[in-house]
Scaffold this motif. Sequence first.
Motif, PDB file in Angstrom:
ATOM      1  N   TYR A  83       0.860  -1.183   0.000  1.00  0.00           N
ATOM      2  CA  TYR A  83       0.000   0.000   0.000  1.00  0.00           C
ATOM      3  C   TYR A  83       0.896   1.232   0.000  1.00  0.00           C
ATOM      4  CZ  TYR A  83      -2.984  -3.674   1.895  1.00  0.00           C
ATOM      5  OH  TYR A  83      -3.651  -4.863   2.087  1.00  0.00           O
ATOM      6  N   PRO A  84       0.501   2.295  -0.704  1.00  0.00           N
ATOM      7  CA  PRO A  84       1.337   3.501  -0.720  1.00  0.00           C
ATOM      8  C   PRO A  84       1.400   4.158   0.652  1.00  0.00           C
ATOM      9  CG  PRO A  84      -0.790   3.898  -1.794  1.00  0.00           C
ATOM     10  CD  PRO A  84      -0.710   2.435  -1.540  1.00  0.00           C
ATOM     11  N   ALA A  85       2.582   4.589   1.025  1.00  0.00           N
ATOM     12  CA  ALA A  85       2.778   5.302   2.297  1.00  0.00           C
ATOM     13  C   ALA A  85       4.206   5.802   2.340  1.00  0.00           C
ATOM     14  CB  ALA A  85       2.504   4.396   3.492  1.00  0.00           C
ATOM     15  N   ASP A  86       4.424   6.886   3.061  1.00  0.00           N
ATOM     16  CA  ASP A  86       5.774   7.382   3.312  1.00  0.00           C
ATOM     17  C   ASP A  86       6.371   6.526   4.433  1.00  0.00           C
ATOM     18  OD1 ASP A  86       7.710   9.057   5.020  1.00  0.00           O
ATOM     19  OD2 ASP A  86       7.587  10.222   3.177  1.00  0.00           O
ATOM     20  N   GLY A  87       7.514   5.885   4.148  1.00  0.00           N
ATOM     21  CA  GLY A  87       8.107   4.962   5.108  1.00  0.00           C
ATOM     22  C   GLY A  87       8.419   5.593   6.448  1.00  0.00           C
ATOM     23  N   ALA A  88       8.952   6.807   6.432  1.00  0.00           N
ATOM     24  CA  ALA A  88       9.320   7.475   7.675  1.00  0.00           C
ATOM     25  C   ALA A  88       8.077   7.787   8.510  1.00  0.00           C
ATOM     26  CB  ALA A  88      10.100   8.754   7.382  1.00  0.00           C
ATOM     27  N   VAL A  89       7.006   8.227   7.841  1.00  0.00           N
ATOM     28  CA  VAL A  89       5.760   8.539   8.547  1.00  0.00           C
ATOM     29  C   VAL A  89       5.144   7.267   9.112  1.00  0.00           C
ATOM     30  CG1 VAL A  89       3.425   9.471   8.319  1.00  0.00           C
ATOM     31  CG2 VAL A  89       5.337  10.576   7.131  1.00  0.00           C
ATOM     32  N   LEU A  90       5.145   6.209   8.324  1.00  0.00           N
ATOM     33  CA  LEU A  90       4.593   4.940   8.777  1.00  0.00           C
ATOM     34  C   LEU A  90       5.338   4.427  10.005  1.00  0.00           C
ATOM     35  CD1 LEU A  90       2.575   2.641   8.259  1.00  0.00           C
ATOM     36  CD2 LEU A  90       4.304   1.576   6.783  1.00  0.00           C
ATOM     37  N   GLN A  91       6.667   4.519   9.982  1.00  0.00           N
ATOM     38  CA  GLN A  91       7.459   4.070  11.129  1.00  0.00           C
ATOM     39  C   GLN A  91       7.162   4.917  12.370  1.00  0.00           C
ATOM     40  OE1 GLN A  91      11.580   2.659  10.696  1.00  0.00           O
ATOM     41  NE2 GLN A  91      11.433   3.241   8.545  1.00  0.00           N
ATOM     42  N   ARG A  92       7.007   6.230  12.169  1.00  0.00           N
ATOM     43  CA  ARG A  92       6.721   7.126  13.304  1.00  0.00           C
ATOM     44  C   ARG A  92       5.368   6.787  13.933  1.00  0.00           C
ATOM     45  NH1 ARG A  92       4.964  13.342  12.835  1.00  0.00           N
ATOM     46  NH2 ARG A  92       4.958  13.892  15.040  1.00  0.00           N
ATOM     47  N   ILE A  93       4.357   6.593  13.091  1.00  0.00           N
ATOM     48  CA  ILE A  93       3.015   6.300  13.583  1.00  0.00           C
ATOM     49  C   ILE A  93       2.989   4.969  14.332  1.00  0.00           C
ATOM     50  CG2 ILE A  93       0.677   5.665  12.847  1.00  0.00           C
ATOM     51  CD1 ILE A  93       1.030   7.663  10.551  1.00  0.00           C
ATOM     52  N   THR A  94       3.583   3.948  13.731  1.00  0.00           N
ATOM     53  CA  THR A  94       3.539   2.629  14.362  1.00  0.00           C
ATOM     54  C   THR A  94       4.357   2.605  15.654  1.00  0.00           C
ATOM     55  OG1 THR A  94       5.318   1.878  12.866  1.00  0.00           O
ATOM     56  CG2 THR A  94       3.044   1.381  12.242  1.00  0.00           C
ATOM     57  N   ALA A  95       5.443   3.375  15.696  1.00  0.00           N
ATOM     58  CA  ALA A  95       6.235   3.447  16.932  1.00  0.00           C
ATOM     59  C   ALA A  95       5.396   4.032  18.060  1.00  0.00           C
ATOM     60  CB  ALA A  95       7.489   4.290  16.702  1.00  0.00           C
ATOM     61  N   MET A  96       4.687   5.108  17.763  1.00  0.00           N
ATOM     62  CA  MET A  96       3.843   5.737  18.783  1.00  0.00           C
ATOM     63  C   MET A  96       2.688   4.822  19.185  1.00  0.00           C
ATOM     64  SD  MET A  96       3.699   9.588  17.150  1.00  0.00           S
ATOM     65  CE  MET A  96       2.695  10.269  18.460  1.00  0.00           C
ATOM     66  N   ALA A  97       2.076   4.182  18.194  1.00  0.00           N
ATOM     67  CA  ALA A  97       0.895   3.363  18.459  1.00  0.00           C
ATOM     68  C   ALA A  97       1.234   2.146  19.314  1.00  0.00           C
ATOM     69  CB  ALA A  97       0.262   2.928  17.142  1.00  0.00           C
ATOM     70  N   PHE A  98       2.331   1.469  18.974  1.00  0.00           N
ATOM     71  CA  PHE A  98       2.649   0.221  19.678  1.00  0.00           C
ATOM     72  C   PHE A  98       3.474   0.454  20.938  1.00  0.00           C
ATOM     73  CE2 PHE A  98       1.420  -1.473  15.552  1.00  0.00           C
ATOM     74  CZ  PHE A  98       0.615  -2.545  15.943  1.00  0.00           C
ATOM     75  N   ASN A  99       3.981   1.650  21.108  1.00  0.00           N
ATOM     76  CA  ASN A  99       4.668   1.957  22.354  1.00  0.00           C
ATOM     77  C   ASN A  99       3.669   2.019  23.513  1.00  0.00           C
ATOM     78  OD1 ASN A  99       7.065   2.679  23.842  1.00  0.00           O
ATOM     79  ND2 ASN A  99       6.268   4.763  23.947  1.00  0.00           N
ATOM     80  N   GLN A 100       2.424   2.311  23.173  1.00  0.00           N
ATOM     81  CA  GLN A 100       1.349   2.354  24.184  1.00  0.00           C
ATOM     82  C   GLN A 100       0.172   1.541  23.660  1.00  0.00           C
ATOM     83  OE1 GLN A 100       0.892   6.371  26.162  1.00  0.00           O
ATOM     84  NE2 GLN A 100       1.968   7.043  24.332  1.00  0.00           N
ATOM     85  N   ARG A 101       0.452   0.269  23.356  1.00  0.00           N
ATOM     86  CA  ARG A 101      -0.514  -0.561  22.636  1.00  0.00           C
ATOM     87  C   ARG A 101      -1.809  -0.802  23.410  1.00  0.00           C
ATOM     88  NH1 ARG A 101       2.375  -5.305  20.532  1.00  0.00           N
ATOM     89  NH2 ARG A 101       0.323  -6.219  20.189  1.00  0.00           N
ATOM     90  N   ARG A 102      -1.801  -0.630  24.730  1.00  0.00           N
ATOM     91  CA  ARG A 102      -3.020  -0.855  25.507  1.00  0.00           C
ATOM     92  C   ARG A 102      -3.951   0.354  25.481  1.00  0.00           C
ATOM     93  NH1 ARG A 102      -2.771  -5.492  28.438  1.00  0.00           N
ATOM     94  NH2 ARG A 102      -0.715  -6.439  28.726  1.00  0.00           N
ATOM     95  N   LYS A 103      -3.430   1.487  25.008  1.00  0.00           N
ATOM     96  CA  LYS A 103      -4.241   2.697  24.964  1.00  0.00           C
ATOM     97  C   LYS A 103      -5.021   2.794  23.656  1.00  0.00           C
ATOM     98  CE  LYS A 103      -1.645   5.783  28.024  1.00  0.00           C
ATOM     99  NZ  LYS A 103      -1.066   7.147  28.147  1.00  0.00           N
ATOM    100  N   MET A 104      -6.098   3.549  23.688  1.00  0.00           N
ATOM    101  CA  MET A 104      -6.815   3.855  22.452  1.00  0.00           C
ATOM    102  C   MET A 104      -5.919   4.701  21.566  1.00  0.00           C
ATOM    103  SD  MET A 104     -10.570   4.842  23.942  1.00  0.00           S
ATOM    104  CE  MET A 104     -11.448   3.729  25.053  1.00  0.00           C
ATOM    105  N   LEU A 105      -6.060   4.539  20.259  1.00  0.00           N
ATOM    106  CA  LEU A 105      -5.201   5.260  19.329  1.00  0.00           C
ATOM    107  C   LEU A 105      -5.344   6.775  19.465  1.00  0.00           C
ATOM    108  CD1 LEU A 105      -5.495   3.042  16.133  1.00  0.00           C
ATOM    109  CD2 LEU A 105      -3.452   3.421  17.514  1.00  0.00           C
ATOM    110  N   ARG A 106      -6.516   7.256  19.791  1.00  0.00           N
ATOM    111  CA  ARG A 106      -6.680   8.698  19.929  1.00  0.00           C
ATOM    112  C   ARG A 106      -5.807   9.245  21.059  1.00  0.00           C
ATOM    113  NH1 ARG A 106     -12.953   8.794  22.072  1.00  0.00           N
ATOM    114  NH2 ARG A 106     -12.575   8.019  24.192  1.00  0.00           N
ATOM    115  N   SER A 107      -5.421   8.365  22.011  1.00  0.00           N
ATOM    116  CA  SER A 107      -4.541   8.773  23.101  1.00  0.00           C
ATOM    117  C   SER A 107      -3.071   8.518  22.765  1.00  0.00           C
ATOM    118  CB  SER A 107      -4.895   8.013  24.389  1.00  0.00           C
ATOM    119  OG  SER A 107      -6.210   8.317  24.803  1.00  0.00           O
ATOM    120  N   SER A 108      -2.777   7.331  22.227  1.00  0.00           N
ATOM    121  CA  SER A 108      -1.376   6.990  21.962  1.00  0.00           C
ATOM    122  C   SER A 108      -0.778   7.829  20.835  1.00  0.00           C
ATOM    123  CB  SER A 108      -1.240   5.500  21.629  1.00  0.00           C
ATOM    124  OG  SER A 108      -2.001   5.159  20.484  1.00  0.00           O
TER     125      SER A 108
END
Length: 279
Positions: free
Chosen positions: A214-239
């Motif tokens: 799927y198209p995506a900017d690699g750096a942005v994708l890595q940043r988003i997933t790092a934030m999301a999974f660093n606080q995986r128990r939280k809702m995404l709107r918070s993490s």
Amino acid sequence: MATIDGLPPLREVIRAHDLVAKKQLGQNFLLDLNLTAKIARQAGDLSACDVLEVGPGPGGLTRGLLAEGARRVLAVEKDARCLPALAEVAAAYPGRLEVINGDALEVDALSHLTPPVRVVANLPYNVGTELLIRWLTPAVWPPFWESLTLMFQKEVAERIVAKPRSDHYGRLALLVQWRAEAKIVLHLPPEAFTPAPKVHSSVVHITRLAEPRYPADGAVLQRITAMAFNQRRKMLRSSLKGLGGDVEGMLVAAGIEPTARAEEISLEKFCALARVVAG
């Protein structure tokens, strides 16, 4: 295998060169030459390929790769104690094995390789994941390699092939599956190694895709997933608050429920979110 290449069994090689595995180098030697040949075969037909091997140790997998027909093997070994044993392998396969004494994180292996290239390695436990991430995040895609056939701790292997809503799903699965096909092809018990590690091991075969799924900017994708999974128990709107701006609006625009958690979100949705964030 010893009867094919005329070299002694690996236990004799280790004894002759006093190669005690070093824990600080993440070493666990695989001594069964039938197993090393089986691992080599998981990489497919190597007769028209250069193979990069990291951490060959006394040369068990190296011998498997050469005996299975690899055109040429470049072995990068940090431990100078292993060089005499590898020199014996090189002598048995004239012109087909080059050994570099150095750190795989620092060596410019590409200048020694001729495409097509496949990477096959029993990676040292202490650098395996870092090397994998480097191979998956080059400045330009497709990368220098056609496939990666790599041994990891079983838990790491499961993280690589994990699907959403599973215990092992996370950044590593997304990073691999965004631009490659990955499957576990072999499991090995601790007793297959010397010394026996405390964990099971698995071999993963990863084949690159010509383009990301799927198209995506690699750096942005890595940043988003790092934030999301660093606080995986939280809702995404918070993490994902650290993104700034209207996080809930961005999630909705990507088709993601703001109250969802990272482990529930597919690769396709994460890539959609990366596109929204990138504007």
